[in-house]
Motif scaffolding. Structure first.
Motif, PDB file in Angstrom:
ATOM      1  N   VAL A  25     -11.006 -67.756  19.524  1.00  0.00           N
ATOM      2  CA  VAL A  25     -10.601 -69.066  19.009  1.00  0.00           C
ATOM      3  C   VAL A  25     -11.823 -69.787  18.425  1.00  0.00           C
ATOM      4  CG1 VAL A  25      -9.685 -71.326  19.642  1.00  0.00           C
ATOM      5  CG2 VAL A  25      -8.651 -69.267  20.588  1.00  0.00           C
ATOM      6  N   VAL A  26     -12.967 -69.683  19.115  1.00  0.00           N
ATOM      7  CA  VAL A  26     -14.203 -70.321  18.635  1.00  0.00           C
ATOM      8  C   VAL A  26     -14.568 -69.740  17.263  1.00  0.00           C
ATOM      9  CG1 VAL A  26     -16.694 -70.559  19.076  1.00  0.00           C
ATOM     10  CG2 VAL A  26     -15.052 -70.837  20.953  1.00  0.00           C
ATOM     11  N   GLU A  27     -14.481 -68.418  17.163  1.00  0.00           N
ATOM     12  CA  GLU A  27     -14.799 -67.748  15.890  1.00  0.00           C
ATOM     13  C   GLU A  27     -13.830 -68.187  14.792  1.00  0.00           C
ATOM     14  OE1 GLU A  27     -14.997 -63.435  16.281  1.00  0.00           O
ATOM     15  OE2 GLU A  27     -14.636 -63.285  14.115  1.00  0.00           O
ATOM     16  N   GLY A  28     -12.549 -68.273  15.141  1.00  0.00           N
ATOM     17  CA  GLY A  28     -11.528 -68.691  14.172  1.00  0.00           C
ATOM     18  C   GLY A  28     -11.733 -70.122  13.714  1.00  0.00           C
ATOM     19  N   GLU A  29     -12.054 -70.998  14.648  1.00  0.00           N
ATOM     20  CA  GLU A  29     -12.266 -72.425  14.317  1.00  0.00           C
ATOM     21  C   GLU A  29     -13.460 -72.557  13.367  1.00  0.00           C
ATOM     22  OE1 GLU A  29     -13.977 -76.415  14.663  1.00  0.00           O
ATOM     23  OE2 GLU A  29     -14.913 -74.583  15.355  1.00  0.00           O
ATOM     24  N   LYS A  30     -14.523 -71.773  13.631  1.00  0.00           N
ATOM     25  CA  LYS A  30     -15.741 -71.818  12.786  1.00  0.00           C
ATOM     26  C   LYS A  30     -15.404 -71.334  11.364  1.00  0.00           C
ATOM     27  CE  LYS A  30     -20.567 -70.242  13.006  1.00  0.00           C
ATOM     28  NZ  LYS A  30     -20.787 -69.122  12.108  1.00  0.00           N
ATOM     29  N   LEU A  31     -14.684 -70.222  11.293  1.00  0.00           N
ATOM     30  CA  LEU A  31     -14.324 -69.667   9.981  1.00  0.00           C
ATOM     31  C   LEU A  31     -13.425 -70.641   9.210  1.00  0.00           C
ATOM     32  CD1 LEU A  31     -14.568 -67.118   8.154  1.00  0.00           C
ATOM     33  CD2 LEU A  31     -12.463 -66.278   9.207  1.00  0.00           C
ATOM     34  N   PHE A  32     -12.490 -71.249   9.914  1.00  0.00           N
ATOM     35  CA  PHE A  32     -11.584 -72.209   9.261  1.00  0.00           C
ATOM     36  C   PHE A  32     -12.378 -73.387   8.678  1.00  0.00           C
ATOM     37  CE2 PHE A  32      -8.738 -75.983   9.557  1.00  0.00           C
ATOM     38  CZ  PHE A  32      -7.824 -75.597   8.582  1.00  0.00           C
ATOM     39  N   ARG A  33     -13.312 -73.896   9.470  1.00  0.00           N
ATOM     40  CA  ARG A  33     -14.143 -75.032   9.030  1.00  0.00           C
ATOM     41  C   ARG A  33     -14.999 -74.645   7.825  1.00  0.00           C
ATOM     42  NH1 ARG A  33     -18.281 -75.982  12.116  1.00  0.00           N
ATOM     43  NH2 ARG A  33     -17.427 -74.913  13.935  1.00  0.00           N
ATOM     44  N   GLU A  34     -15.647 -73.474   7.920  1.00  0.00           N
ATOM     45  CA  GLU A  34     -16.598 -73.070   6.877  1.00  0.00           C
ATOM     46  C   GLU A  34     -15.925 -72.695   5.564  1.00  0.00           C
ATOM     47  OE1 GLU A  34     -20.115 -71.499   9.866  1.00  0.00           O
ATOM     48  OE2 GLU A  34     -18.925 -70.025   8.790  1.00  0.00           O
ATOM     49  N   THR A  35     -14.662 -72.271   5.640  1.00  0.00           N
ATOM     50  CA  THR A  35     -13.992 -71.821   4.410  1.00  0.00           C
ATOM     51  C   THR A  35     -13.173 -72.932   3.755  1.00  0.00           C
ATOM     52  OG1 THR A  35     -12.237 -70.939   5.819  1.00  0.00           O
ATOM     53  CG2 THR A  35     -13.888 -69.363   5.025  1.00  0.00           C
ATOM     54  N   ASN A  36     -13.146 -74.104   4.392  1.00  0.00           N
ATOM     55  CA  ASN A  36     -12.428 -75.257   3.814  1.00  0.00           C
ATOM     56  C   ASN A  36     -10.995 -74.941   3.405  1.00  0.00           C
ATOM     57  OD1 ASN A  36     -14.475 -77.287   3.940  1.00  0.00           O
ATOM     58  ND2 ASN A  36     -15.545 -76.163   2.304  1.00  0.00           N
ATOM     59  N   CYS A  37     -10.270 -74.290   4.284  1.00  0.00           N
ATOM     60  CA  CYS A  37      -8.866 -73.985   3.971  1.00  0.00           C
ATOM     61  C   CYS A  37      -8.013 -75.245   4.113  1.00  0.00           C
ATOM     62  CB  CYS A  37      -8.347 -72.896   4.905  1.00  0.00           C
ATOM     63  SG  CYS A  37      -9.056 -71.285   4.547  1.00  0.00           S
ATOM     64  N   ASP A  38      -6.889 -75.267   3.406  1.00  0.00           N
ATOM     65  CA  ASP A  38      -6.012 -76.460   3.421  1.00  0.00           C
ATOM     66  C   ASP A  38      -4.993 -76.419   4.549  1.00  0.00           C
ATOM     67  OD1 ASP A  38      -7.063 -77.320   0.908  1.00  0.00           O
ATOM     68  OD2 ASP A  38      -5.834 -75.757  -0.015  1.00  0.00           O
ATOM     69  N   CYS A  39      -4.691 -75.231   5.026  1.00  0.00           N
ATOM     70  CA  CYS A  39      -3.657 -75.129   6.066  1.00  0.00           C
ATOM     71  C   CYS A  39      -3.863 -73.845   6.875  1.00  0.00           C
ATOM     72  CB  CYS A  39      -2.256 -75.140   5.444  1.00  0.00           C
ATOM     73  SG  CYS A  39      -1.910 -73.696   4.440  1.00  0.00           S
ATOM     74  N   ILE A  40      -3.199 -73.785   8.012  1.00  0.00           N
ATOM     75  CA  ILE A  40      -3.250 -72.579   8.853  1.00  0.00           C
ATOM     76  C   ILE A  40      -1.842 -71.995   8.882  1.00  0.00           C
ATOM     77  CG2 ILE A  40      -3.746 -71.659  11.159  1.00  0.00           C
ATOM     78  CD1 ILE A  40      -5.405 -74.264  11.668  1.00  0.00           C
ATOM     79  N   ILE A  41      -1.743 -70.700   8.614  1.00  0.00           N
ATOM     80  CA  ILE A  41      -0.439 -70.037   8.739  1.00  0.00           C
ATOM     81  C   ILE A  41      -0.592 -68.899   9.742  1.00  0.00           C
ATOM     82  CG2 ILE A  41       1.399 -68.734   7.571  1.00  0.00           C
ATOM     83  CD1 ILE A  41       0.813 -70.196   5.031  1.00  0.00           C
ATOM     84  N   ALA A  42       0.279 -68.873  10.748  1.00  0.00           N
ATOM     85  CA  ALA A  42       0.267 -67.764  11.711  1.00  0.00           C
ATOM     86  C   ALA A  42       1.524 -66.933  11.496  1.00  0.00           C
ATOM     87  CB  ALA A  42       0.246 -68.295  13.139  1.00  0.00           C
ATOM     88  N   VAL A  43       1.333 -65.631  11.374  1.00  0.00           N
ATOM     89  CA  VAL A  43       2.477 -64.718  11.285  1.00  0.00           C
ATOM     90  C   VAL A  43       2.373 -63.792  12.484  1.00  0.00           C
ATOM     91  CG1 VAL A  43       3.635 -62.941   9.916  1.00  0.00           C
ATOM     92  CG2 VAL A  43       2.412 -64.792   8.766  1.00  0.00           C
ATOM     93  N   GLY A  44       3.382 -63.793  13.344  1.00  0.00           N
ATOM     94  CA  GLY A  44       3.304 -62.858  14.463  1.00  0.00           C
ATOM     95  C   GLY A  44       4.026 -63.347  15.693  1.00  0.00           C
ATOM     96  N   GLY A  45       3.619 -62.789  16.832  1.00  0.00           N
ATOM     97  CA  GLY A  45       4.202 -63.176  18.109  1.00  0.00           C
ATOM     98  C   GLY A  45       3.261 -64.111  18.824  1.00  0.00           C
ATOM     99  N   GLY A  46       3.264 -64.022  20.140  1.00  0.00           N
ATOM    100  CA  GLY A  46       2.532 -64.974  20.975  1.00  0.00           C
ATOM    101  C   GLY A  46       1.066 -65.130  20.641  1.00  0.00           C
ATOM    102  N   SER A  47       0.314 -64.017  20.489  1.00  0.00           N
ATOM    103  CA  SER A  47      -1.140 -64.151  20.362  1.00  0.00           C
ATOM    104  C   SER A  47      -1.534 -64.823  19.048  1.00  0.00           C
ATOM    105  CB  SER A  47      -1.834 -62.792  20.521  1.00  0.00           C
ATOM    106  OG  SER A  47      -1.314 -61.871  19.614  1.00  0.00           O
ATOM    107  N   SER A  48      -0.936 -64.415  17.933  1.00  0.00           N
ATOM    108  CA  SER A  48      -1.292 -65.042  16.639  1.00  0.00           C
ATOM    109  C   SER A  48      -0.976 -66.535  16.673  1.00  0.00           C
ATOM    110  CB  SER A  48      -0.491 -64.423  15.484  1.00  0.00           C
ATOM    111  OG  SER A  48      -0.600 -63.043  15.481  1.00  0.00           O
ATOM    112  N   ILE A  49       0.172 -66.864  17.228  1.00  0.00           N
ATOM    113  CA  ILE A  49       0.590 -68.273  17.245  1.00  0.00           C
ATOM    114  C   ILE A  49      -0.330 -69.092  18.150  1.00  0.00           C
ATOM    115  CG2 ILE A  49       2.492 -69.869  17.772  1.00  0.00           C
ATOM    116  CD1 ILE A  49       4.466 -67.618  17.061  1.00  0.00           C
ATOM    117  N   ASP A  50      -0.661 -68.547  19.326  1.00  0.00           N
ATOM    118  CA  ASP A  50      -1.540 -69.276  20.248  1.00  0.00           C
ATOM    119  C   ASP A  50      -2.930 -69.488  19.648  1.00  0.00           C
ATOM    120  OD1 ASP A  50       0.466 -69.528  22.064  1.00  0.00           O
ATOM    121  OD2 ASP A  50      -0.304 -68.070  23.506  1.00  0.00           O
TER     122      ASP A  50
END
Ligand SMILES: [Fe+2]
Length: 374
Positions: A70-95
């Motif tokens: 999650v820490v790695e994902g949050e860092k990547l999201f911040r650094e890449t300046n994405c406009d939205c988050i989309i999760a495709v999958g079951g429990g783990s992707s969504i969490d």
């Protein structure tokens, strides 16, 4: 704010409209490798050429995702300046996606889950790949820090949009299809009888139960109509437990999954199947502030929602669904299993149960739930 549902019929044109109207330029896409097997992956691959939208994929997490992912994902999201988050999958992707959104803007020199989250309006869009957990409708997420479970509950985690794509369900194995549907049915029942139920949660439960019963056969035949309706039912059941949380049925099912290797929805249904008749016969042991009379009325109303004339008939109808689905009852491996089972039950979930359950009640129920040849 009400969650928006995007129906991804055939050509995904509703998603095109969503991206255009929200001026989305860059998408942070959280998914597992199995995403590539689905039709929607080709849609995302075409977005750059079609609408000029960039995709940043995040896949570096496992089932039962750990905090570091999650820490790695949050860092990547911040650094890449994405406009939205989309999760495709079951429990783990969504969490993972929920936690990335939740932890945005917090101090990354301290543990995120020990800080007070700062609510944000980052769009979180979730495409559930089964019709069951309802996770796409809830404020709950689970991650693991140094092997220890962290249960996260925050309104910021509730996705703003949901994508219903029945193509996910086309290739779902039969057993998973049945057990995920049973998970949704148990969510709607448990939310209905929970001590935390409200008029709103009961409306969600009632709608979910009606849709499940009406569409069960079509869903089991893997028809488009049944699949879409089951996605809707699971979402409504998710909205119900988002208000109430689950009760003893779920509290008792987790250990069955780990001990006997059965799916979550399968285990929950086995527990509800014995818990429900026990409860309707023991309303004098009310755990609900609204009292015994309320519980008797509530169980009668639930029976009516199930299309039955009596509470007994409703519990029999539930059992007959399990029989029709050929839901197996595990054999007890060892008499000690019962001791391990009865101490596994989460007391917080038991407090949500409308009937007080003693350790002995739980022991008796497990003896009824399992096949005991010892
Ligand atoms: Fe569940």
């Amino acid at each position: 704010m009400d969650q928006v549902i995007i129906f991804a019929h055939q050509n995904y044109s509703a998603l095109d409209s969503f991206f255009i109207s929200n001026k989305i330029q860059k998408v942070f896409l959280v998914h597992t490798k199995s995403f590539l097997n689905f039709k929607i992956s080709k849609y995302f691959a075409s977005l750059k050429e079609k609408l000029g939208i960039d995709i940043v994929s995040f896949t570096n997490f496992h089932p039962n995702p750990d905090y570091d992912s999650v820490v790695e994902g949050e860092k990547l999201f911040r650094e890449t300046n994405c406009d939205c988050i989309i999760a495709v999958g079951g429990g783990s992707s969504i969490d993972v996606a929920k936690c990335i959104k939740l932890y945005m803007g917090l101090d990354n020199n301290k543990l995120f889950f020990e800080q007070v989250p700062i609510p944000n309006d980052i769009k979180l869009i979730v495409a559930p790949t089964t019709a069951g957990t309802g996770s796409e409708a809830t404020r709950y997420a689970v991650i693991y820090y140094k092997g220890e479970k962290q249960s996260i509950t925050h309104d910021t985690c509730i996705p703003s949009e949901v994508i219903f794509d029945s193509a996910f369900l086309h290739t779902l194995p039969d057993y998973q299809r049945k057990s995920t549907m049973l998970d949704a049915l148990c969510h709607s029942l448990e939310a209905y009888w929970s001590v935390n139920s409200t008029a709103e949660s009961k409306t969600f439960s009632e709608k979910a139960i009606n849709i499940i019963l009406e569409n069960l056969d079509s869903y089991l035949r893997n028809e488009e109509k049944g699949n879409y309706n089951m996605l809707m039912a699971a979402n409504l059941a998710g909205k119900a437990i988002n208000i109430t949380q689950t009760t003893a049925g779920h509290a008792m099912c987790y250990k069955l999954t780990s001990m006997y290797g059965i799916a979550h929805g399968h285990a929950a249904a086995l527990c509800v199947n014995k818990l429900w008749p026990f409860m309707v016969n023991n309303t004098q042991k009310s755990n609900d502030a609204r009292g015994k009379e309320y519980l008797d009325n509530m169980f009668s109303q639930l029976a009516q929602i199930m299309g039955c004339k009596s509470v007994k008939e409703a519990t029999v109808k539930f059992s007959s669904i399990l029989q029709k689905l050929n839901i197996e009852i595990p054999n007890v491996k060892n008499v000690d299993d019962f001791d391990m089972l009865k101490i596994s039950v989460n007391p917080v979930r038991i407090k949500n149960n409308p009937i007080k359950l003693t350790e002995e009640d739980i022991n008796i129920l497990y003896h009824q739930i399992l096949r005991n040849k010892n």
